[in-house]
Design a protein around this motif. Structure first.
Motif, PDB file in Angstrom:
ATOM      1  N   ILE A 135       4.065   5.028 -31.067  1.00 44.90           N
ATOM      2  CA  ILE A 135       2.954   4.398 -31.766  1.00 44.90           C
ATOM      3  C   ILE A 135       1.915   3.928 -30.769  1.00 44.90           C
ATOM      4  O   ILE A 135       0.723   4.123 -30.939  1.00 44.90           O
ATOM      5  CB  ILE A 135       3.461   3.194 -32.593  1.00 44.90           C
ATOM      6  N   ARG A 136       2.387   3.324 -29.707  1.00 42.88           N
ATOM      7  CA  ARG A 136       1.460   2.719 -28.775  1.00 42.88           C
ATOM      8  C   ARG A 136       0.637   3.721 -27.987  1.00 42.88           C
ATOM      9  O   ARG A 136      -0.580   3.713 -28.027  1.00 42.88           O
ATOM     10  CB  ARG A 136       2.222   1.841 -27.807  1.00 42.88           C
ATOM     11  N   SER A 137       1.309   4.590 -27.251  1.00 43.90           N
ATOM     12  CA  SER A 137       0.539   5.452 -26.340  1.00 43.90           C
ATOM     13  C   SER A 137       0.179   6.780 -26.984  1.00 43.90           C
ATOM     14  O   SER A 137      -0.589   7.542 -26.429  1.00 43.90           O
ATOM     15  CB  SER A 137       1.360   5.705 -25.082  1.00 43.90           C
ATOM     16  N   LYS A 138       0.751   7.057 -28.135  1.00 47.01           N
ATOM     17  CA  LYS A 138       0.543   8.338 -28.805  1.00 47.01           C
ATOM     18  C   LYS A 138       1.015   9.507 -27.944  1.00 47.01           C
ATOM     19  O   LYS A 138       0.675  10.659 -28.180  1.00 47.01           O
ATOM     20  CB  LYS A 138      -0.924   8.557 -29.175  1.00 47.01           C
ATOM     21  N   GLY A 139       1.788   9.189 -26.930  1.00 38.91           N
ATOM     22  CA  GLY A 139       2.314  10.244 -26.060  1.00 38.91           C
ATOM     23  C   GLY A 139       3.708  10.629 -26.504  1.00 38.91           C
ATOM     24  O   GLY A 139       4.324   9.962 -27.339  1.00 38.91           O
ATOM     25  N   LYS A 140       4.203  11.717 -25.904  1.00 39.11           N
ATOM     26  CA  LYS A 140       5.527  12.198 -26.283  1.00 39.11           C
ATOM     27  C   LYS A 140       6.618  11.306 -25.682  1.00 39.11           C
ATOM     28  O   LYS A 140       7.656  11.074 -26.290  1.00 39.11           O
ATOM     29  CB  LYS A 140       5.645  13.629 -25.758  1.00 39.11           C
ATOM     30  N   LYS A 141       6.346  10.776 -24.489  1.00 41.56           N
ATOM     31  CA  LYS A 141       7.365   9.993 -23.793  1.00 41.56           C
ATOM     32  C   LYS A 141       7.785   8.777 -24.614  1.00 41.56           C
ATOM     33  O   LYS A 141       6.951   8.001 -25.051  1.00 41.56           O
ATOM     34  CB  LYS A 141       6.827   9.551 -22.433  1.00 41.56           C
ATOM     35  N   GLY A 142       9.086   8.639 -24.809  1.00 44.49           N
ATOM     36  CA  GLY A 142       9.579   7.515 -25.593  1.00 44.49           C
ATOM     37  C   GLY A 142       9.862   7.901 -27.041  1.00 44.49           C
ATOM     38  O   GLY A 142      10.381   7.111 -27.810  1.00 44.49           O
ATOM     39  N   SER A 143       9.521   9.128 -27.408  1.00 43.43           N
ATOM     40  CA  SER A 143       9.765   9.574 -28.787  1.00 43.43           C
ATOM     41  C   SER A 143      11.108  10.300 -28.872  1.00 43.43           C
ATOM     42  O   SER A 143      11.715  10.620 -27.854  1.00 43.43           O
ATOM     43  CB  SER A 143       8.649  10.513 -29.234  1.00 43.43           C
ATOM     44  N   LEU A 144      11.534  10.581 -30.103  1.00 34.54           N
ATOM     45  CA  LEU A 144      12.772  11.332 -30.285  1.00 34.54           C
ATOM     46  C   LEU A 144      12.633  12.732 -29.671  1.00 34.54           C
ATOM     47  O   LEU A 144      13.557  13.256 -29.056  1.00 34.54           O
ATOM     48  CB  LEU A 144      13.098  11.440 -31.781  1.00 34.54           C
ATOM     49  N   LEU A 145      11.444  13.304 -29.830  1.00 30.50           N
ATOM     50  CA  LEU A 145      11.195  14.630 -29.265  1.00 30.50           C
ATOM     51  C   LEU A 145      11.408  14.619 -27.753  1.00 30.50           C
ATOM     52  O   LEU A 145      12.008  15.526 -27.181  1.00 30.50           O
ATOM     53  CB  LEU A 145       9.755  15.054 -29.603  1.00 30.50           C
ATOM     54  N   TRP A 146      10.910  13.568 -27.141  1.00 27.32           N
ATOM     55  CA  TRP A 146      11.056  13.432 -25.681  1.00 27.32           C
ATOM     56  C   TRP A 146      12.530  13.378 -25.289  1.00 27.32           C
ATOM     57  O   TRP A 146      12.976  14.044 -24.359  1.00 27.32           O
ATOM     58  CB  TRP A 146      10.310  12.180 -25.240  1.00 27.32           C
ATOM     59  N   LEU A 147      13.290  12.600 -26.068  1.00 29.47           N
ATOM     60  CA  LEU A 147      14.706  12.465 -25.765  1.00 29.47           C
ATOM     61  C   LEU A 147      15.428  13.807 -25.887  1.00 29.47           C
ATOM     62  O   LEU A 147      16.269  14.174 -25.081  1.00 29.47           O
ATOM     63  CB  LEU A 147      15.351  11.475 -26.742  1.00 29.47           C
ATOM     64  N   LEU A 148      15.059  14.542 -26.930  1.00 27.59           N
ATOM     65  CA  LEU A 148      15.795  15.770 -27.228  1.00 27.59           C
ATOM     66  C   LEU A 148      15.354  16.961 -26.400  1.00 27.59           C
ATOM     67  O   LEU A 148      16.088  17.922 -26.268  1.00 27.59           O
ATOM     68  CB  LEU A 148      15.616  16.137 -28.705  1.00 27.59           C
ATOM     69  N   ASP A 149      14.139  16.898 -25.866  1.00 32.14           N
ATOM     70  CA  ASP A 149      13.583  18.134 -25.331  1.00 32.14           C
ATOM     71  C   ASP A 149      14.242  18.615 -24.049  1.00 32.14           C
ATOM     72  O   ASP A 149      13.781  18.370 -22.941  1.00 32.14           O
ATOM     73  CB  ASP A 149      12.071  18.018 -25.150  1.00 32.14           C
ATOM     74  N   GLU A 150      15.308  19.332 -24.240  1.00 31.74           N
ATOM     75  CA  GLU A 150      15.964  20.014 -23.128  1.00 31.74           C
ATOM     76  C   GLU A 150      15.786  21.512 -23.319  1.00 31.74           C
ATOM     77  O   GLU A 150      16.596  22.310 -22.866  1.00 31.74           O
ATOM     78  CB  GLU A 150      17.460  19.665 -23.109  1.00 31.74           C
ATOM     79  N   THR A 151      14.732  21.890 -24.029  1.00 33.11           N
ATOM     80  CA  THR A 151      14.490  23.314 -24.239  1.00 33.11           C
ATOM     81  C   THR A 151      14.013  23.930 -22.940  1.00 33.11           C
ATOM     82  O   THR A 151      13.421  23.257 -22.098  1.00 33.11           O
ATOM     83  CB  THR A 151      13.421  23.569 -25.319  1.00 33.11           C
ATOM     84  N   MET A 152      14.280  25.220 -22.801  1.00 29.81           N
ATOM     85  CA  MET A 152      13.924  25.894 -21.557  1.00 29.81           C
ATOM     86  C   MET A 152      12.663  26.749 -21.719  1.00 29.81           C
ATOM     87  O   MET A 152      12.113  27.211 -20.734  1.00 29.81           O
ATOM     88  CB  MET A 152      15.086  26.797 -21.108  1.00 29.81           C
ATOM     89  N   THR A 153      12.256  27.008 -22.949  1.00 34.28           N
ATOM     90  CA  THR A 153      11.073  27.845 -23.138  1.00 34.28           C
ATOM     91  C   THR A 153      10.016  27.077 -23.929  1.00 34.28           C
ATOM     92  O   THR A 153      10.339  26.135 -24.654  1.00 34.28           O
ATOM     93  CB  THR A 153      11.399  29.117 -23.953  1.00 34.28           C
ATOM     94  N   ALA A 154       8.771  27.504 -23.767  1.00 35.54           N
ATOM     95  CA  ALA A 154       7.686  26.862 -24.505  1.00 35.54           C
ATOM     96  C   ALA A 154       7.877  27.075 -26.005  1.00 35.54           C
ATOM     97  O   ALA A 154       7.671  26.175 -26.812  1.00 35.54           O
ATOM     98  CB  ALA A 154       6.351  27.449 -24.063  1.00 35.54           C
ATOM     99  N   MET A 155       8.347  28.284 -26.346  1.00 36.79           N
ATOM    100  CA  MET A 155       8.561  28.591 -27.773  1.00 36.79           C
ATOM    101  C   MET A 155       9.619  27.672 -28.360  1.00 36.79           C
ATOM    102  O   MET A 155       9.494  27.185 -29.471  1.00 36.79           O
ATOM    103  CB  MET A 155       9.061  30.023 -27.946  1.00 36.79           C
TER     104      MET A 155
END
Ligand code: ADP
Length: 878
Positions: free
Chosen positions: A270-290
């Motif tokens: 909510i605060r920074s509108k950035g990805k860091k600190g979001s659930l997506l940030w926590l989960l993102d261990e994907t290896m490809t952009a897709m």
């Protein structure tokens, strides 16, 4: 207009068709902007505003950017939500009679980016179209033209739902008919950076009819056609990579409205509108952009179909059980390039040879991925492996055709391998032979003249030459060499023979370049045929990537596989908040259980501020979402229902965008939950009613709880600092009190962050203020005031258990009940006592009442309110 110069007239004519875009008007080496565009662009881009004679009375404001640097400026404007129309000279100035012909060749808009910094690797860039059929029926289509993915749906709902979908997609642009309702357009505009564009044509065009093959409904066809007509009209280039439109329905997914998504910080904080600190940030261990993009889509749209969820879960389980294979998969996935966007660029015709090499390397990973998956000896893994199509024809073609390290440019040659094309080989031979001959020439000339330092060289201006130092000039035979260039220490010569060879070499090289380009284009066209297969492969790889990412995170963070209950039961043991747990490094996260079933539908959570109430609530929602996207969850055991929707009202979500007051937003969010919630929903209400005065807020809070309990039956967590509400447990059979425990230690408050049964016994506000190190004097004063307030005389205003549940009444309340028995008794303390009619008041009392009326309760802290109350009371007492 007549008095303007022909060029300005031409400008104005083109501009008339692109009113809502900046018109980049090509003049020589510059793109110029005029009139209002110039004024606005000079500000937005911080470039100098000038002017030029245009034939009118005043000079025409003008500003411009060099065409070679234009991309940067265009990107800046588009990032700010503007559109840019590129107007080029479309005839050779040499052949032009009068003003050179100019035409808009492309409209670049926020929703139609194909490349550049406006596109984030791991995010989609959607453009949507909306068609309204009536107040409650809207068609919504969207596409990401960089990936070619398109979908369409019919929303039979309020416009809120439409806004919600657009917000979920983070659409950058929306296309509507000119006649689209003005009020609704206004609401679209209120959205963050959303550009609005117009397209009236909604009949199916031949060029894309095939894209609509799976769309069977008229309204959907119309909506999608509006979008495609707009794209074809504005993009003016091949959109062959667009995939057939898929239809979808929003109720195929767990519904999480816009506010709740924000509150839960699913994809941005909510605060920074950035990805860091979001659930997506926590989960993102994907290896490809897709995979990254797909992960975001999955988080935005959790599933509600149990078998689909379990399919994902099973694959995650298999991957968790096979650590080494998973690491292997990750290694291979890392080598896979963005096939989806690449396919788009192949269609657009803007790939280079390096892209194709990357395509080949990516494709070469596919058989390896398949092999690893098959090695897992698991049914689900087999299925995934089968979905991976290695597109061998392309790999073979690229292997044979393109060299390993080609240049960026397509015009310099050196892209195609020897042996791929006979003609090319011949040209290359000619050029190579010529070069060998020249190399030999140096030796022969040295022998012939006896000049050891004689050199044969090449430069762009003079071509090949023989260079002899000044000191050796006398050794040259007169008449055989033609002088071409004089340097300080040397002379450069040519011979007829040398010139002849040179012509051969250069001709061969030119032909090589042309032929290579031709061959490259041919290869690109061949690959175009494979776009649908590449896209299907991209999908399969993305989903494998997300599943391995779930496995990776689940194992690393010790998550468990949740099971689903058909009886709407929640049984979470040692649950944790996934993100807070990760962020807390100094302090251990305190796990908490959560049990709810048909007898426990509503949990009323009390406890001091900062004790962890909202964390506990979010934890449940995030756990449910993780479960329904197919991931494991942060707990030691978890049984969950499949929720159809999640509603939240958490924290102070400042809604500046829509310009509504916080309290209004609070009420809108509450309304959403109450209107659309069902028995299968999850509702989280954090401190509802806080944004207004105490009684007002408490009354609302109680009424909302009662309403949910009686009419909705959704699983509800309700946190409150109104301890008075805890008595509701006696009245509402399915409501249970829980509290977050805290202990006082040496007069200080220590949070245990542990959820326990029963209500909290005390409000710890002042202790929290002490913890926050407010001045000692102030804390002391607050304690004194609190004491005064807790004295019996203050009972009439402090809400007690008795006054709320109407049994047994205090003497004061008894009086009120007798005098005003038409009101429900629990609200009786809101009434003005009869003997205090305003006309009977003294002027001092009136002044004080007016003062109270003028107080803006949204603006004061509880402590200020207490202080004001104290002052007023002092004045009244005389
Ligand atoms: P409240 O809603 O009661 O005001 P919050 O949920 O905002 O409190 O929690 C306040 C802080 O306490 C959080 O920022 C977090 O750092 C910490 N916290 C909350 N729950 C836990 C927990 N279970 N274990 C450890 N720390 C926690």
């Amino acid at each position: 207009m007549a008095s303007y110069t022909p060029m300005i007239q031409q400008y104005l004519k083109v501009k008339a068709e692109y009113q809502d875009a900046f018109l980049f008007f090509r003049l020589g080496d510059f793109y110029e902007m005029f009139f209002d565009d110039a004024l606005k662009a000079s500000q937005e881009l911080e470039i100098t505003l000038t002017s030029r004679e245009g034939g009118g009375e005043n000079k025409v404001p003008m500003c411009g950017v060099p065409h070679h640097a234009a991309r940067n400026y265009i990107e800046q404007l588009v990032e700010k939500g503007y559109k840019v129309a590129i107007c080029e000279q479309t005839e050779d100035p040499k052949h032009a009679k009068g003003v050179v012909r100019r035409e808009v060749v492309q409209l670049i808009t926020p929703g139609t980016l194909m490349e550049g910094r406006g596109l984030t690797d791991k995010e989609n860039n959607y453009i949507a179209s909306l068609t309204s059929f009536d107040d409650q029926t809207f068609g919504l289509a969207y596409t990401d033209i960089s990936t070619g993915e398109s979908r369409v749906t019919l929303l039979s709902a309020h416009f809120d739902e439409v806004l919600n979908e657009l917000a979920v997609l983070s659409a950058k642009e929306v296309v509507v008919a000119q006649s689209f309702d003005g009020e609704l357009q206004k609401r679209l505009r209120e959205r963050d950076v959303l550009a609005i564009s117009f397209e009236d044509n909604d009949s199916i065009g031949d060029s894309y009819a095939h894209l609509l093959k799976d769309v069977k409904q008229n309204k959907l066809e119309q909506t999608a056609s509006r979008l495609f007509n707009y794209l074809y009209r504005t993009q003016k280039r091949s959109l062959d990579h667009l995939q057939p439109v898929a239809t979808y329905q929003i109720h195929q997914y767990m519904k999480i409205d816009y506010y709740s998504k924000r509150n839960l910080e699913l994809t941005e904080t909510i605060r920074s509108k950035g990805k860091k600190g979001s659930l997506l940030w926590l989960l993102d261990e994907t290896m490809t952009a897709m995979g990254g993009r797909m992960l975001k889509t999955w988080i935005d749209r959790p599933l509600i179909d149990r078998s689909q969820i379990e399919r994902r879960q099973n694959m995650v389980e298999t991957l968790i059980q096979h650590y080494f294979e998973r690491q292997d998969l990750r290694e291979k996935l890392k080598e896979v390039y963005d096939l989806e966007r690449l396919a788009g660029r192949v269609a657009f015709g803007n790939v280079n040879a390096r892209d194709l090499v990357q395509l080949k390397r990516s494709l070469l990973q596919v058989p390896l991925l398949k092999e690893i998956l098959k090695g897992l000896a698991d049914e689900e893994a087999f299925k995934v492996a089968d979905e991976l199509d290695p597109c061998e024809t392309i790999t073979d073609l690229l292997e044979q055709a393109i060299i390993e390290n080609p240049p960026l440019s397509l015009k310099e040659g050196n892209m195609i391998r020897d042996g791929y094309n006979q003609q090319l080989d011949q040209y290359r031979d000619a050029s190579r032979n010529g070069k060998t001959w020249i190399a030999l020439l140096e030796r022969q000339e040295r022998e012939k003249t006896g000049i050891k330092s004689l050199k044969v060289g090449y430069n762009r201006v003079f071509g090949y030459y023989i260079e002899v130092t000044r000191a050796n000039l006398h050794l040259l035979q007169e008449g055989q060499y033609e002088r071409k260039q004089t340097l300080t220490n040397a002379e450069r010569y040519i011979t007829p023979e040398l010139k002849e060879k040179e012509a051969l070499i250069l001709q061969a090289e030119e032909k090589c370049g042309e032929l290579e380009y031709e061959l490259f284009t041919e290869i690109r066209e061949l690959i175009k045929e494979y776009i649908p297969r590449l896209q299907a492969l991209a999908k399969a790889v993305s989903s494998l990537d997300v599943l391995q990412c779930f496995a990776q995170v689940s194992e690393e963070r010790h998550y468990v596989k949740p099971t689903f209950s058909d009886e709407r039961r929640i049984a979470i043991k040692e649950g944790r908040h996934p993100v807070v747990e990760k962020v807390l490094n100094t302090q251990e996260y305190v796990p908490n259980d959560c049990f709810m079933d048909n007898e426990r539908e509503v949990l009323l959570i009390t406890g001091p501020n900062m004790s962890g109430k909202s964390t506990y609530m979010r934890q449940l929602a995030l756990t449910a979402i993780l479960a329904q996207i197919g991931c494991y969850v942060p707990a030691s055991e978890a049984v969950l229902p499949i929720f159809d929707q999640v509603f939240t009202r958490i924290g102070a979500a400042d809604d500046l965008i829509s310009g509504q007051s916080t309290f209004m937003v609070e009420m809108l969010e509450a309304k959403n939950a109450i209107t659309y919630g069902t028995q299968n929903s999850l509702i989280l209400f954090d401190e509802i009613g806080r944004g207004t005065s105490t009684y007002d807020g408490m009354a609302l809070a109680q009424a909302i709880i009662e309403y949910i309990h009686k009419h909705i039956g959704a699983k509800t967590l309700f946190s409150t600092h109104y301890h008075e509400l805890t008595v509701l447990e006696d009245e509402l059979s399915k409501l249970k009190n829980v509290h977050v425990s805290a202990v006082e230690h040496n007069g200080k408050l220590v949070f245990l962050h542990k959820i326990k049964e029963g209500p909290a016994d005390k409000s710890y506000g002042i202790h929290v203020a002490e913890l926050a190190e407010l001045p000692k004097e102030l804390i002391k004063r607050a304690n004194e005031i609190l004491q005064t307030l807790e004295e019996p005389a203050a009972l009439e205003v402090s809400v007690t258990k008795e006054s709320i549940i109407d049994q047994p009444l205090t003497p004061q309340a008894q009086v009120k009940k007798e005098t005003k028995n038409e009101q429900p008794s629990q609200l009786s303390f809101f009434d003005e006592p009869k003997e205090h009619k305003k006309q009977d008041l003294s002027s001092k009392e009136k002044r004080i009442l007016d003062h109270i009326k003028e107080l803006n309760m949204l603006d004061v802290t509880p402590l200020q309110a207490i202080n004001t109350l104290y002052e007023l009371q002092k004045k009244l007492k005389g």
